[in-house]
Scaffold this active site. Sequence first.
Site, PDB file in Angstrom:
ATOM      1  N   ASN A  98      42.494  42.950  44.853  1.00 55.27           N
ATOM      2  CA  ASN A  98      41.823  43.351  46.101  1.00 55.27           C
ATOM      3  C   ASN A  98      42.341  44.683  46.659  1.00 55.27           C
ATOM      4  OD1 ASN A  98      39.754  41.600  46.517  1.00 55.27           O
ATOM      5  ND2 ASN A  98      40.930  40.142  47.763  1.00 55.27           N
ATOM      6  N   HIS A 336      45.557  34.726  43.660  1.00 55.50           N
ATOM      7  CA  HIS A 336      46.369  35.925  43.371  1.00 55.50           C
ATOM      8  C   HIS A 336      45.742  37.213  43.895  1.00 55.50           C
ATOM      9  CE1 HIS A 336      46.578  32.915  40.034  1.00 55.50           C
ATOM     10  NE2 HIS A 336      47.840  32.926  40.374  1.00 55.50           N
ATOM     11  N   CYS A 337      45.071  37.152  45.046  1.00 62.60           N
ATOM     12  CA  CYS A 337      44.434  38.338  45.671  1.00 62.60           C
ATOM     13  C   CYS A 337      43.455  39.028  44.730  1.00 62.60           C
ATOM     14  CB  CYS A 337      45.470  39.371  46.121  1.00 62.60           C
ATOM     15  SG  CYS A 337      46.603  38.773  47.350  1.00 62.60           S
ATOM     16  N   ALA A 338      42.864  38.294  43.803  1.00 59.53           N
ATOM     17  CA  ALA A 338      41.957  38.937  42.844  1.00 59.53           C
ATOM     18  C   ALA A 338      40.757  38.032  42.560  1.00 59.53           C
ATOM     19  CB  ALA A 338      42.721  39.266  41.561  1.00 59.53           C
TER      20      ALA A 338
END
Length: 390
Positions: A98, A336-338
């Site tokens: 992100n 995982h911020c993705a």
Amino acid sequence: MIYFDNAATSWPKPEAVRAALSDYFGEAGGNAGRSGHRMSVAAARIVENAREALAGLFHAGDPSRIVFTHNATHALNLALYGLLHPGDHVVTSSVEHNSVMRPLRHLETLGVEVTVVPCTPEGILESNAVRRAVRPHTRLVVTTHASNVAGTLLPVGALAALAREHGIPYLVDASQTAGAIPIDVEELELDLLAFTGHKGLLGPTGSGGLYVREGVALVPLIRGGTGSDSAHEIQPEFLPDAFESGTLNVAGIAGLGAGVRFLLEIGLDAVRAHERNLVAQFLAGASEISGITLYGPGDAALQCGLVSFNVAGATPSEVGVILDESFGIMARTGLHCAPAAHRTLGTFPTGTVRFSFGWFNTPTEVEVALGALREIAAWAEKGAVSAWMA
Ligand SMILES: Cc1ncc(COP(=O)(O)O)c(C=O)c1O
């Protein structure tokens, strides 16, 4: 305790990193580049030594092309907002963190056109797919060096060559590879390399930077005091000052410099070989455990030092809690911020369990973790995970 969360932040830090912070607070202590007294000069020396160490690590030639930032996110924002303007087109991949996706989605609202090139479910990006996405008004290609979810390495060499062929700058997010995999910005002819200080580079949180090749025209993200050219109210244009307004995180940079020097002494080939062996050991062991699904290329040569997996019959967060509470193993679970990467892998919205290895992990720790997973998978198969959690 076993720490397998080095992709979030590395732990432990080398003793030299802790000593560098303590020395800065105890002795140097001044504000780098702001005053002429000995403590300010000592602080400036710490910063420049760290810059030189990083330039050496990345083969950047001129250390002034290394700009310090607070983390990779800051470096990526500096590059993205500094290069892209309304009407421009940018190409990226579907496994970005992100810290690339969110700025791009915001830039989209300002009139920047964004093409996300799909990766395979293993996270593999075909450089020809990127070639097909390039348009006459493409102003940037930006990709991660390695997926922080699947570990998959992206073909940065081929993408750099492709971008060069089209006269487009190429920005690489090296958050998961800086300090873990050798990167030569001269050999690859990379234009921009964003890195974070607190993961593979073994420095403290709040440190990171951006390598900017000569000739890449970036607009600063913030402007202000640099300690240089102070008679002028206009931002200096020379590097690194153009992009280093405000007091630097000298303590963080002191630790980062010590982390980089530690790595230079070991040699990145040795770090890479060590992490690759741990990944290969884990993949071989986990592929024999019934109920475990592995994500990514499934080949240590094609991925950085992390692995993602799920256990049938248990959510990633249940597995993470059991690993921590019953086995003392620290892993990261979830997205995982993705989110784009998980959509690519087919693991959205629950995510995966991620083990990420570092220089200080050992084959014995991997063996212990495989034993823990065997037990968890057997419980999950019997539908007994909630009993364990209780
Ligand atoms: C691929 C990738 N890019 C960017 C980042 C952001 O790093 P930082 O939080 O240090 O800015 C991370 C952190 O997890 C990452 O894995």
